[in-house]
Design an enzyme around this catalytic site. Structure first.
Site, short mmCIF file in Angstrom:
data_model
loop_
_atom_site.label_atom_id
_atom_site.label_comp_id
_atom_site.label_asym_id
_atom_site.label_seq_id
_atom_site.Cartn_x
_atom_site.Cartn_y
_atom_site.Cartn_z
N TYR A 295 -22.32 38.78 -28.64
CA TYR A 295 -23.15 39.88 -29.15
C TYR A 295 -22.67 41.15 -28.46
CZ TYR A 295 -27.73 42.14 -30.00
OH TYR A 295 -28.73 43.00 -30.35
N LYS B 245 -25.92 38.66 -35.02
CA LYS B 245 -27.38 38.72 -34.89
C LYS B 245 -27.99 37.35 -35.20
CE LYS B 245 -28.23 43.17 -33.93
NZ LYS B 245 -29.18 43.77 -32.99
O1 LIG Z 1 -26.93 45.45 -31.57
C1 LIG Z 1 -27.47 45.84 -30.52
O2 LIG Z 1 -27.01 45.57 -29.40
C2 LIG Z 1 -28.77 46.58 -30.57
C3 LIG Z 1 -28.97 47.43 -31.73
O3 LIG Z 1 -29.31 46.74 -32.89
C4 LIG Z 1 -27.92 48.46 -31.96
O4 LIG Z 1 -27.68 48.78 -33.12
O5 LIG Z 1 -27.39 48.98 -30.98
MN LIG Z 2 -28.49 47.51 -34.65
#
Ligand SMILES: O=C(O)C[C@H](O)C(=O)O
Ligand SMILES: [Mn+2]
Ligand SMILES: NC(=O)c1ccc[n+]([C@@H]2O[C@H](COP(=O)([O-])OP(=O)(O)OC[C@H]3O[C@@H](n4cnc5c(N)ncnc54)[C@H](O)[C@@H]3O)[C@@H](O)[C@H]2O)c1
Length: 546
Positions: free
Chosen positions: A94, A167
């Site tokens: 992520y 996600k």
């Molecule tokens: O994706 C992430 O780390 C958090 C958030 O949805 C973002 O767009 O920054």
């Molecule tokens: Mn985001």
């Protein structure tokens, strides 16, 4: 297990494949004898071996690719490994490493990872593409992006598919959402990034973003078709651009269980961080002056959530609004500006409130003038929370709450370490990306991660477990409050939010709170005699079944 697959279809199906863990009996039954090395591994042995391999990779991108390959081959093994290393793997699968991968998606491309790729100029493909992507599976959650505003790195066209995949990985790792019941979707509506359009390797369509009429009509068709094919669907919107994100949410939120992560997820986690900080200081929400720096999708989403909390605490709308100051590119936002967005307008101030209104065009000038107690950064302006700004804030506030939330790492408004040092340990800090604890004058300051990933998995689990027709404001509020009490606020240097290492535990807590509220509001589409059981029955564990 399905018997109608050929040997190689089975080995190539990540939802069914067990690799070397197929037992001798299964190998006989499914025509796998001779197609695998002879030794039968247990899942534990596979996990151990995979982790050793993972550790042998030379950098973050290689580590990520190793995990993505495993994910593409065998979902059970991937999630069993992930479960053992949640805090270690989160930044790799992520944010922030995902951002590096998105930029180079076409270059690194190997396979489509069971995502659905829609071309926004071809609405006639939606129905069959969703059907083919689901391949007979019941889908509970779709994460869809059009990739116009990926994290803080902007428009990445088709490459944004990785954020939908990523996600969803977190949904499973954190909340145990069954990976066979999710579908990542990217809507390719073109891209305005010239370097992609000029790149002969780019895998998306080669045109700039389509006009709004074509766009909204496509989105409409997509939402309705997805809802029609998957009746229990929870539709998660991610990283849409500022001009579309809120419009789409408002358009569908009263009809379907839809969720915008950047608006609502970020709002919840940031409010939870503020409540956590107040728990540490003993302060009151209604005494806070709130400064938003970067009043876009996330900035306005958070302001709206904190505002709603003040209203829920008894303030009139007007009183509650008076606690908020929003800064965007123009400086402090005033109601006489012609370029305000729909979401900024209600928070815009009157010039007559200030003797020096025309000077309030920089963060420094605004901080010097209004003395905020909470400062939240969602601007993508790297380093905007300078030492001077932070010292000015701390001079007028005993325990300033400072949340630089822009992602990925290089875009954050400040580093946690600097904020602790510049405020002599007084600041209550949360960051969008993970931060190591900061050692300062004998205290170890834990830094909370105010990233929507800490909340959206539990929220989604709660909605689907309750078979909720909608995601309401009160369900969202319950989610924000459910994180309270997990952190020991009396410990010196305590974080404002619970640690990512406890993500799986508190996701369950969040899900319970959300599902209970849905049922309380009568939104459950089926009878749910036992909420705990409903949540449990929607929780998948990585394990091989025959
Ligand atoms: O994706 C992430 O780390 C958090 C958030 O949805 C973002 O767009 O920054
Ligand atoms: Mn985001
Ligand atoms: N931590 C989290 O969970 C989380 C969640 C969502 C978004 N974010 C981050 O927040 C940032 C913004 O995301 P978004 O989706 O809201 O994008 P957005 O484009 O909708 O909003 C960004 C806003 O910042 C403004 N801005 C740009 N430069 C500025 C400057 N110099 N001064 C003041 N304002 C400026 C833009 O005009 C825009 O209104 C991104 O870095 C994203 O990663 C974090």
């Amino acid at each position: 297990m399905e018997q109608n697959k050929t040997s190689f279809e089975l080995l190539n199906d990540p939802f069914l494949n067990k690799g070397t863990a197929f037992t001798l009996d299964e190998r006989e039954r499914y025509g796998l004898v001779g197609l695998l090395p002879p030794y039968v591994q247990t899942l534990e042995e596979q996990v151990k071996q995979a982790y050793l391999n993972y550790q042998g990779q030379h950098d973050d991108v290689a580590r990520r690719h190793y995990l993505m390959n495993l994910f593409s081959r065998n979902r059970t093994l991937f999630y069993a490994l992930f479960a053992d290393h949640v805090a270690e793997f989160m930044p790799v699968v992520y944010d922030p490493v995902i951002a590096q991968d998105i930029k180079r998606y076409s270059e690194f491309y190997i396979e489509p990872q069971n995502a659905v790729f829609l071309d926004a100029t071809r609405p006639q493909d939606i129905e069959s593409a969703l059907k083919l992507g689901a391949d007979g599976r019941d889908i509970d959650i779709i994460v869809v992006t059009d990739a116009e505003g990926i994290l803080g790195i902007g428009d990445w066209g088709t490459n944004g598919v990785e954020i939908s995949v990523g996600k969803l990985m977190v949904y499973t790792a954190a909340a145990g959402i069954d990976p066979a019941r999710v579908l990542p979707v990217v809507i390719d509506a073109g891209t305005n990034r010239q370097s992609l359009l000029d790149d002969p390797m780019y895998l998306g369509t080669r045109h700039t973003r389509i006009d709004d009429d074509t766009y909204y009509s496509f989105l409409d068709k997509f939402v309705q078709e997805a809802e029609r094919q998957f009746p229990n669907l929870y539709l998660h919107f991610e990283d849409f651009g500022r001009s579309h994100a809120a419009v789409l949410l408002d358009k569908y939120a009263d009809t379907y269980p839809v969720f915008n992560d950047d608006i609502e997820g970020t709002g919840i986690i940031t409010l939870a961080g503020i409540l956590g900080a107040l728990n540490i200081t003993g302060g009151k929400l209604l005494d806070q002056r709130y400064l938003c720096f970067g009043a876009g999708t996330a900035g306005c989403g958070i302001a709206e959530r904190v505002y709603q909390e003040m209203v829920d605490n008894g303030l009139s709308e007007e009183e509650a609004r008076s606690h908020f100051y929003l800064i965007d590119k123009q400086g402090l936002l005033f109601d006489d500006m012609s370029d305000l967005t729909e979401k900024q307008r209600p928070f815009a101030r009157k010039r007559s409130e200030f003797a020096n209104a025309d000077k309030l065009t920089t963060l420094q000038a605004v901080v010097d003038e209004i003395h905020p107690t909470i400062m939240v950064g969602t601007s993508t302006m790297s380093g905007a929370f300078t030492e001077d700004v932070v010292r000015s804030m701390a001079a007028h506030c005993e325990r300033p709450m400072i949340f630089p939330l822009s992602n990925p790492t290089e875009l954050a408004e400040a580093k946690a370490k600097d904020l602790i040092e510049w405020t002599d340990g007084k600041a209550l800090v949360a960051t969008g990306i993970p931060s190591e604890p900061i050692e300062y004058k004998g205290v170890s300051y834990e830094i909370g991660q105010a990233n929507n990933a800490l909340i959206y998995p539990g929220l989604g689990l709660g909605v689907i477990a309750a078979h909720s027709r909608l995601l309401t404001d009160t369900m969202i509020s319950q989610a924000a409050h459910s994180l309270g009490g997990i952190v020991d606020a009396s410990k010196p240097g305590a974080a404002v939010l619970p640690p990512v290492s406890k993500l799986t535990e508190f996701s369950h807590t969040v899900a319970m709170a959300v599902a209970k509220q849905a049922i309380k509001e009568g939104l459950n589409r089926v009878d749910i005699p036992d909420v705990e059981e409903a949540v449990r029955s929607h929780t998948w564990t990585p394990r091989y079944d025959d």
